[in-house]
Design an enzyme around this catalytic site. Structure first.
Site, PDB file in Angstrom:
ATOM      1  N   SER A 140      10.541   6.251   9.529  1.00 44.22           N
ATOM      2  CA  SER A 140       9.889   6.018  10.850  1.00 44.22           C
ATOM      3  C   SER A 140      10.555   4.567  11.213  1.00 44.22           C
ATOM      4  O   SER A 140      10.588   3.744  10.276  1.00 44.22           O
ATOM      5  CB  SER A 140       8.481   5.603  10.527  1.00 44.22           C
ATOM      6  OG  SER A 140       7.677   5.032  11.676  1.00 44.22           O
TER       7      SER A 140
ATOM      8  N   CYS B 170       3.066   8.652   1.710  1.00 44.98           N
ATOM      9  CA  CYS B 170       3.451   7.715   2.897  1.00 44.98           C
ATOM     10  C   CYS B 170       3.698   6.236   2.032  1.00 44.98           C
ATOM     11  O   CYS B 170       3.020   5.750   1.158  1.00 44.98           O
ATOM     12  CB  CYS B 170       2.383   7.577   3.896  1.00 44.98           C
ATOM     13  SG  CYS B 170       2.792   6.145   4.963  1.00 44.98           S
TER      14      CYS B 170
ATOM     15  N   CYS C 152       3.648  -5.651  16.050  1.00 44.38           N
ATOM     16  CA  CYS C 152       2.808  -4.698  16.730  1.00 44.38           C
ATOM     17  C   CYS C 152       1.307  -5.242  16.858  1.00 44.38           C
ATOM     18  O   CYS C 152       0.599  -5.353  15.860  1.00 44.38           O
ATOM     19  CB  CYS C 152       2.756  -2.829  16.180  1.00 44.38           C
ATOM     20  SG  CYS C 152       4.500  -2.663  16.035  1.00 44.38           S
TER      21      CYS C 152
ATOM     22  N   GLU D 290       0.839  -1.246  -0.046  1.00 46.03           N
ATOM     23  CA  GLU D 290       0.088  -0.078  -0.062  1.00 46.03           C
ATOM     24  C   GLU D 290       0.691   1.049   0.098  1.00 46.03           C
ATOM     25  O   GLU D 290       2.129   1.240   0.560  1.00 46.03           O
ATOM     26  CB  GLU D 290      -1.069  -0.025   1.283  1.00 46.03           C
ATOM     27  CG  GLU D 290      -1.802  -1.085   1.379  1.00 46.03           C
ATOM     28  CD  GLU D 290      -2.672  -1.018   2.671  1.00 46.03           C
ATOM     29  OE1 GLU D 290      -3.309  -1.710   2.996  1.00 46.03           O
ATOM     30  OE2 GLU D 290      -2.337   0.117   3.502  1.00 46.03           O
TER      31      GLU D 290
ATOM     32  N   CYS E  17       5.182  -7.261   7.721  1.00 44.11           N
ATOM     33  CA  CYS E  17       6.047  -6.666   8.550  1.00 44.11           C
ATOM     34  C   CYS E  17       6.120  -7.736   9.638  1.00 44.11           C
ATOM     35  O   CYS E  17       5.324  -8.613  10.054  1.00 44.11           O
ATOM     36  CB  CYS E  17       5.503  -5.473   9.252  1.00 44.11           C
ATOM     37  SG  CYS E  17       6.799  -4.891  10.327  1.00 44.11           S
TER      38      CYS E  17
ATOM     39  N   CYS F 235      -1.389  -3.443  14.684  1.00 44.67           N
ATOM     40  CA  CYS F 235      -1.435  -2.919  13.258  1.00 44.67           C
ATOM     41  C   CYS F 235      -1.558  -4.219  12.420  1.00 44.67           C
ATOM     42  O   CYS F 235      -1.405  -5.324  12.356  1.00 44.67           O
ATOM     43  CB  CYS F 235       0.175  -2.702  13.176  1.00 44.67           C
ATOM     44  SG  CYS F 235       0.676  -2.417  11.533  1.00 44.67           S
TER      45      CYS F 235
ATOM     46  N   CYS G 189      -2.959   1.484   8.249  1.00 44.30           N
ATOM     47  CA  CYS G 189      -1.905   0.922   7.205  1.00 44.30           C
ATOM     48  C   CYS G 189      -1.908  -0.573   7.221  1.00 44.30           C
ATOM     49  O   CYS G 189      -2.524  -1.482   8.379  1.00 44.30           O
ATOM     50  CB  CYS G 189      -0.638   1.227   7.997  1.00 44.30           C
ATOM     51  SG  CYS G 189       0.984   0.167   7.374  1.00 44.30           S
TER      52      CYS G 189
ATOM     53  N   SER H 200       8.684   5.058  16.818  1.00 44.46           N
ATOM     54  CA  SER H 200       7.417   4.836  17.239  1.00 44.46           C
ATOM     55  C   SER H 200       7.263   3.986  18.481  1.00 44.46           C
ATOM     56  O   SER H 200       7.956   3.034  18.716  1.00 44.46           O
ATOM     57  CB  SER H 200       6.581   3.655  16.180  1.00 44.46           C
ATOM     58  OG  SER H 200       6.711   4.225  15.196  1.00 44.46           O
TER      59      SER H 200
HETATM   60  S1  SF4 Z   1       3.121  -0.863  13.262  1.00 45.47           S
HETATM   61 FE1  SF4 Z   1       4.899  -0.385  11.868  1.00 45.47          FE
HETATM   62  S2  SF4 Z   1       6.573  -1.644  12.776  1.00 45.47           S
HETATM   63 FE2  SF4 Z   1       4.669  -2.295  13.961  1.00 45.47          FE
HETATM   64  S3  SF4 Z   1       3.832  -3.980  12.870  1.00 45.47           S
HETATM   65 FE3  SF4 Z   1       2.941  -2.245  11.771  1.00 45.47          FE
HETATM   66  S4  SF4 Z   1       4.182  -1.916   9.981  1.00 45.47           S
HETATM   67 FE4  SF4 Z   1       5.473  -3.083  11.341  1.00 45.47          FE
END
Ligand code: SF4
Length: 343
Positions: free
Chosen positions: A193, A105, A116, A92, A112, A119, A335, A216
């Site tokens: 970031s 962005c 997290c 994306e 990933c 997310c 995201c 973050s």
């Molecule tokens: S917040 Fe960022 S670092 Fe954390 S899982 Fe999502 S994409 Fe990955």
């Protein structure tokens, strides 16, 4: 078999390729001007190159390796693209319009590996790193959404993936933008970031470029951060803050701390006090991001009243705080959300 992506080549690599074809090295800058500045979508449009060179380019390289698999436009003008890459993986990227700014962005990995818990990008784990060309390609695709006289003004590397886990490809892509024939986007307009990889933060500082760093944080103590950002168990907040302090010392660029506000999880008075104790003595800025609800995840937006109380407590504690404006809330703005829906 698909052809290599031309944007995977740095400026000097493209110049070497031109020379190997018996052409002058400066042809590389002509080619790059067409790609970055004139928004062409095939080599034949490069009309100041000979027909023979255009043919060689078309036989040797792909100009794009992705297709736009989905496009969403929000009422505030925010646009989100889901790009399908050559291997059918998807990423994306987002264009945000704000007064005289056109901020994009971009993603650096497919999925990933940081996990997290709030997310959507982390839900499916990490598939692979993006190549430099695939990172550049998101920028080119988004640039082509703008009218002829508008240009991208800022880049935030905050999309899918942990940017510092793919640092060589990211640096190559970003350098390409600022070199001759590129988009003229300098490091000062680019924010990278990270969830906080200390050695990589130091490596970024050593580049001697004025990139902005955003760390973050999401929690003011290791107990809570280990729950929300599992990779923290191996690192710890203290080590991350030390690396960020070193970054500031070496580059002179003030570090921003990002904090996703999760109702009832990390936004109480005790967290505000702990956060203030960590940040008030640092030359730092805190950016609060109210949680963008994702139906697959059990976290919620704190709401305006609760958020106000949290912000007031932080400011009383001496932390310069902003609440990030919500963009594109009527599309899959969080995201990784659009990708998740298209799986
Ligand atoms: S917040 Fe960022 S670092 Fe954390 S899982 Fe999502 S994409 Fe990955």
């Amino acid at each position: 078999m698909s052809l290599p992506l031309i944007t995977d080549l740095a400026r000097d690599e493209l110049a070497q390729w031109c020379q190997a074809q018996g052409e002058h090295a400066y042809r590389a800058d002509q080619i790059r001007k067409w790609i970055f500045g004139k928004r062409i979508d095939n080599f034949d449009a490069m009309t100041d190159l000979s027909a023979a060179l255009r043919k060689k380019l078309a036989e040797s390289f792909a100009l794009f390796s992705s297709r736009v698999a989905a496009r969403q436009t929000a009422r505030d003008g925010t646009e989100k693209l889901l790009l399908e890459l050559a291997d059918k993986e998807t990423v994306e990227c987002v264009l945000m319009r704000e007064e005289d700014r056109r901020t994009i962005c971009i993603s650096t990995q497919v999925g990933c590996g940081m996990g997290c818990v709030f997310c959507a990008s982390g839900l499916l784990g990490l598939s692979r790193n993006l190549s430099a060309g695939e990172i550049v390609e998101q920028i080119l695709r988004l640039d082509r959404l703008l009218p002829p006289l508008e240009r991208i003004t800022n880049i935030v590397v905050m999309g899918m993936g942990e940017p510092l886990a793919n640092l060589p490809n990211l640096l190559k892509a970003l350098a390409s933008l600022d070199e001759k024939g590129g988009m003229g986007l300098s490091a000062r307009r680019i924010t990278i970031s990270t969830v906080g990889l200390p050695e990589k933060i130091r490596e970024l500082a050593r580049q001697g470029k004025a990139y902005n760093l955003a760390v973050s944080l999401h929690a003011p103590n290791d107990r809570l951060r280990n729950e929300l950002v599992p990779v923290n168990e191996r690192i710890g907040i203290g080590t991350i803050l030390e690396a960020a302090d070193d970054f500031f010392e070496q580059t002179g660029r003030r570090v921003t701390y990002e904090y996703v506000v999760l109702a009832g999880r990390n936004d109480g008075p005790e967290e505000a006090r702990e956060l203030a104790a960590l940040l008030s003595s640092r030359n730092a800025h805190l950016n609060l991001i109210p949680m963008n609800a994702v139906s697959e995840l059990p976290f919620h937006d704190p709401g305006a009243d609760r958020l106000r109380v949290f912000v007031d407590a932080l400011e009383r504690g001496g932390v310069t705080t902003t609440v990030r404006k919500r963009k594109g809330i009527d599309i899959d703005a969080a995201c990784g959300q659009l990708r998740l829906r298209n799986k």
